[in-house]
Scaffold this active site. Sequence first.
Site, PDB file in Angstrom:
ATOM      1  CG  HIS A   1      -1.993  -0.997   1.208  1.00 34.51           C
ATOM      2  ND1 HIS A   1      -2.667  -1.390   2.340  1.00 34.51           N
ATOM      3  CD2 HIS A   1      -2.523  -1.714   0.194  1.00 34.51           C
ATOM      4  CE1 HIS A   1      -3.561  -2.306   2.020  1.00 34.51           C
ATOM      5  NE2 HIS A   1      -3.493  -2.517   0.723  1.00 34.51           N
TER       6      HIS A   1
ATOM      7  CD  GLU B   1      -7.219  -1.361  -1.140  1.00 33.20           C
ATOM      8  OE1 GLU B   1      -6.140  -0.821  -1.481  1.00 33.20           O
ATOM      9  OE2 GLU B   1      -7.277  -2.504  -0.675  1.00 33.20           O
TER      10      GLU B   1
END
Length: 271
Positions: A38, A89
């Site tokens: 991430h 995301e």
Amino acid sequence: MPEYGYFLSCEEFAPDDLIEQARTAEQAGFRSLWISDHYHPWNDAQGQSPFVRSVIGTLSEAVSLPVETAVTCATMTGGRFRLGVGSGEALNEHILGGPWPPTSVRLEMLEEAIQVMRRLFSGEEVSHDGPHYRVENARLHTVPDESLVSPFLKAGGAGKTISGGTKVCYGTDRDEAVRTARRLWFNELLPGETAQTLPSPRHFEQLEPLVTERMVRDNVVCGDDVDAHLAALNAFAEAGFDRTYVTQIGPDQRGFFDFYRTKVLPQLPLD
């Protein structure tokens, strides 16, 4: 036979801590590693976001366990590294400045990207002009020693490895463990599509009041009840998962690994 691995949380720990956790996980009896990929942590309380490629490189020297990302968008490498891909995301992908597509479009993009990757992993020269991606004369000259493409295609997709993960917060004081889990990972219990649509940690933090300690207590294994930890992992096996990765929330990593090495993993069916 189910396989149990450890999930390295790049959102919560710095590189040196992740490497030490991997070493300890191998010593404790875990069989593989998952690592998050991430750009941001989910909230500032987690506070970390190391470059996962550098961490993976060090992991390959530090431990002998296979490593898989959970998950990466449209990148690849080989050897002991397992590639996990996903639709992304907004928190981690919107930084490039483009529009954020709806779920249906992102899933179409993921499917198209996987088709291109499969061709690249064969070593052939690939040209592709699709609705979402364009590739011209691309070829991987250094391909993985092992390719799962042919067996996968011959089997028609059957026999795919199914991996799942869960977070726990081991501690001798369950109430304190619940508070730790809520402080660091309240975002796991937010409703709807917030995890896919919110663009920054501060937006997640604005929703923290929606998650109560009772919600954490009811949904996250906290404390040192061996049966509770075993039940959470056995639930994955009963649901048909081949690999289950578990990660410890918070700083008590040594206590967690000792607990799993001596009390949890010995009671699980291992190959």
